[in-house]
Design a protein around this motif. Structure first.
Motif, short mmCIF file in Angstrom:
data_model
loop_
_atom_site.label_atom_id
_atom_site.label_comp_id
_atom_site.label_asym_id
_atom_site.label_seq_id
_atom_site.Cartn_x
_atom_site.Cartn_y
_atom_site.Cartn_z
N VAL A 28 52.39 -2.69 38.23
CA VAL A 28 50.99 -2.56 38.63
C VAL A 28 50.90 -2.79 40.12
O VAL A 28 51.55 -3.69 40.66
CB VAL A 28 50.12 -3.59 37.88
CG1 VAL A 28 48.65 -3.47 38.30
CG2 VAL A 28 50.26 -3.44 36.37
N GLN A 29 50.11 -1.95 40.81
CA GLN A 29 49.84 -2.21 42.22
C GLN A 29 48.33 -2.19 42.47
O GLN A 29 47.59 -1.47 41.80
CB GLN A 29 50.58 -1.23 43.13
CG GLN A 29 50.21 0.21 43.02
CD GLN A 29 51.01 1.07 43.99
OE1 GLN A 29 52.09 0.70 44.46
NE2 GLN A 29 50.49 2.26 44.31
N SER A 39 48.78 -2.31 52.47
CA SER A 39 47.83 -3.24 51.83
C SER A 39 48.10 -3.40 50.33
O SER A 39 47.58 -4.32 49.71
CB SER A 39 46.39 -2.75 52.03
OG SER A 39 46.14 -1.58 51.26
N PHE A 40 48.91 -2.52 49.73
CA PHE A 40 49.18 -2.59 48.30
C PHE A 40 50.04 -3.80 47.95
O PHE A 40 51.04 -4.07 48.61
CB PHE A 40 49.89 -1.32 47.82
CG PHE A 40 48.99 -0.14 47.68
CD1 PHE A 40 48.39 0.17 46.47
CD2 PHE A 40 48.74 0.69 48.77
CE1 PHE A 40 47.55 1.28 46.34
CE2 PHE A 40 47.91 1.80 48.65
CZ PHE A 40 47.32 2.09 47.44
N LYS A 41 49.65 -4.51 46.91
CA LYS A 41 50.44 -5.61 46.37
C LYS A 41 50.93 -5.20 44.99
O LYS A 41 50.17 -4.61 44.20
CB LYS A 41 49.62 -6.90 46.26
CG LYS A 41 49.06 -7.37 47.60
CD LYS A 41 50.16 -7.75 48.57
CE LYS A 41 49.58 -8.21 49.91
NZ LYS A 41 50.59 -8.39 50.91
N LYS A 42 52.20 -5.51 44.68
CA LYS A 42 52.81 -5.01 43.45
C LYS A 42 53.36 -6.14 42.58
O LYS A 42 53.85 -7.13 43.09
CB LYS A 42 53.98 -4.07 43.79
CG LYS A 42 53.57 -2.88 44.63
CD LYS A 42 54.78 -2.05 45.01
CE LYS A 42 54.37 -0.89 45.92
NZ LYS A 42 55.50 -0.04 46.30
N HIS A 58 50.69 -13.46 39.84
CA HIS A 58 49.61 -13.69 40.81
C HIS A 58 49.84 -12.81 42.05
O HIS A 58 50.92 -12.84 42.63
CB HIS A 58 49.57 -15.16 41.23
CG HIS A 58 49.19 -16.09 40.13
ND1 HIS A 58 48.02 -16.81 40.14
CD2 HIS A 58 49.82 -16.40 38.96
CE1 HIS A 58 47.95 -17.54 39.04
NE2 HIS A 58 49.03 -17.31 38.31
N LEU A 59 48.81 -12.07 42.44
CA LEU A 59 48.85 -11.26 43.66
C LEU A 59 47.65 -11.62 44.52
O LEU A 59 46.56 -11.87 44.00
CB LEU A 59 48.81 -9.77 43.32
CG LEU A 59 49.92 -9.23 42.41
CD1 LEU A 59 49.66 -7.76 42.07
CD2 LEU A 59 51.29 -9.38 43.05
N THR A 60 47.85 -11.63 45.83
CA THR A 60 46.75 -11.97 46.75
C THR A 60 46.53 -10.83 47.74
O THR A 60 47.47 -10.34 48.37
CB THR A 60 47.06 -13.26 47.54
OG1 THR A 60 47.27 -14.33 46.61
CG2 THR A 60 45.91 -13.63 48.47
N VAL A 74 43.29 -0.14 41.15
CA VAL A 74 44.43 -0.53 40.33
C VAL A 74 45.21 0.72 39.94
O VAL A 74 44.60 1.71 39.51
CB VAL A 74 43.96 -1.27 39.05
CG1 VAL A 74 45.15 -1.71 38.21
CG2 VAL A 74 43.08 -2.46 39.41
N GLU A 75 46.53 0.67 40.09
CA GLU A 75 47.39 1.79 39.70
C GLU A 75 48.58 1.25 38.93
O GLU A 75 49.17 0.25 39.32
CB GLU A 75 47.85 2.55 40.95
CG GLU A 75 46.69 3.15 41.71
CD GLU A 75 47.04 3.80 43.05
OE1 GLU A 75 46.15 4.41 43.65
OE2 GLU A 75 48.21 3.68 43.48
N VAL A 76 48.89 1.91 37.82
CA VAL A 76 50.07 1.57 37.03
C VAL A 76 51.05 2.72 37.21
O VAL A 76 50.71 3.88 36.97
CB VAL A 76 49.74 1.38 35.54
CG1 VAL A 76 50.98 0.96 34.76
CG2 VAL A 76 48.63 0.34 35.37
#
Length: 197
Positions: A28-29, A39-42, A58-60, A74-76
Motif C-alpha cells: 500500500v502507498q 511524498s509517497f509512503k509505502k 505505521h506511516l507518517t 491510497v494505492e494498492v
C-alpha cells in the motif's frame, strides 16, 4: 500551519487478482500530493498474500495543510519485476478526519480497480497531529469511510496500467527474441561441416 497525518495501515481485503502466476504480492502507498513522487509512503510487500493482506504498519505524511490537501490518496500495487501494476486505488476526503473527534478516524474504505469498478477494501486508522507528535492512544470505533474517484488519480492509475502492459509486451518480445536466437545457434551447431578433400 502544517500538520502531520499518521496512518496505521491495518489490512486490505477482497483485492482483484492481478498476478498471472501465483498470488498477489501487494503493498500500500499513500500521499496527499500525487504530483510529488517523493511524498509517497509505502508499506512492506506481503509476498504471496493473494487477495487479503494484514499490515499493521505505521506511516507518517508530513506537511499536511488542511486548506489545500483535500484527499488522502491510497494505492494498492503488485510488487513485480519492472513496473508495479496497480491493483486498486481510492481517494479519501480528509474532512472526515478533520471533523472527527480528536481528528482521528478508523475506517474501511472502498477500493476501485484501474477501470473504476468497486473491488476490495482497505482499512486504515488516520490521525491528524502536530508535527513530531505521536498519534493519540485511543480506541476508535471502525466505520465505513467515504471515498471518491478523483480524475487526476484515475488518470495516473490508467497510465500505470498502460505502462505495465507495454512493459509486459517488451519483456515477452525480449524472451521470444532470446529463444529465437538460441534456436538459431542450436540449429547452426547441428549443421554438418564441409570437409575439404
Amino acid at each position: 500551519m502544517t500538520q502531520s497525518i499518521q496512518v496505521i495501515v491495518h489490512r486490505v481485503e477482497s483485492l482483484d487478482d492481478v498476478e498471472h502466476m501465483g498470488k498477489n504480492d501487494p503493498y500500500v502507498q499513500l500521499t496527499t500530493d500525487l504530483a510529488e513522487k517523493e511524498s509517497f509512503k509505502k508499506t512492506t510487500v506481503k509476498k504471496n498474500a493473494g487477495r487479503n493482506a494484514e499490515y499493521e504498519e505505521h506511516l507518517t505524511l508530513e506537511n499536511f495543510q488542511p486548506q489545500h490537501d483535500n484527499y488522502l490518496y491510497v494505492e494498492v500495487l503488485e510488487s513485480d519485476v519492472g513496473i508495479d501494476p496497480p491493483i486498486g486505488f481510492t481517494a479519501i476526503p480528509m474532512f472526515q478526519v478533520t471533523e472527527a473527534p480528536q481528528h482521528a478516524l478508523k475506517g474501511t474504505f472502498q477500493l476501485y480497480t484501474p477501470s473504476g469498478k468497486e473491488k476490495g477494501t482497505v482499512t486504515l486508522s488516520i490521525f491528524i497531529v502536530a508535527p513530531g507528535q505521536p498519534a493519540p492512544q485511543i480506541q476508535l470505533h471502525e466505520v465505513r469511510g467515504k471515498t471518491e474517484i478523483v480524475s487526476e488519480q484515475k488518470k495516473r492509475i490508467e497510465t500505470m496500467k498502460t505502462n505495465e502492459k507495454i512493459n509486459d509486451v517488451g519483456a515477452a518480445a525480449a524472451i521470444l527474441g532470446a529463444l529465437y536466437g538460441a534456436k538459431k545457434m542450436h540449429d547452426a551447431s547441428k549443421k554438418p561441416k564441409n570437409i575439404e578433400a
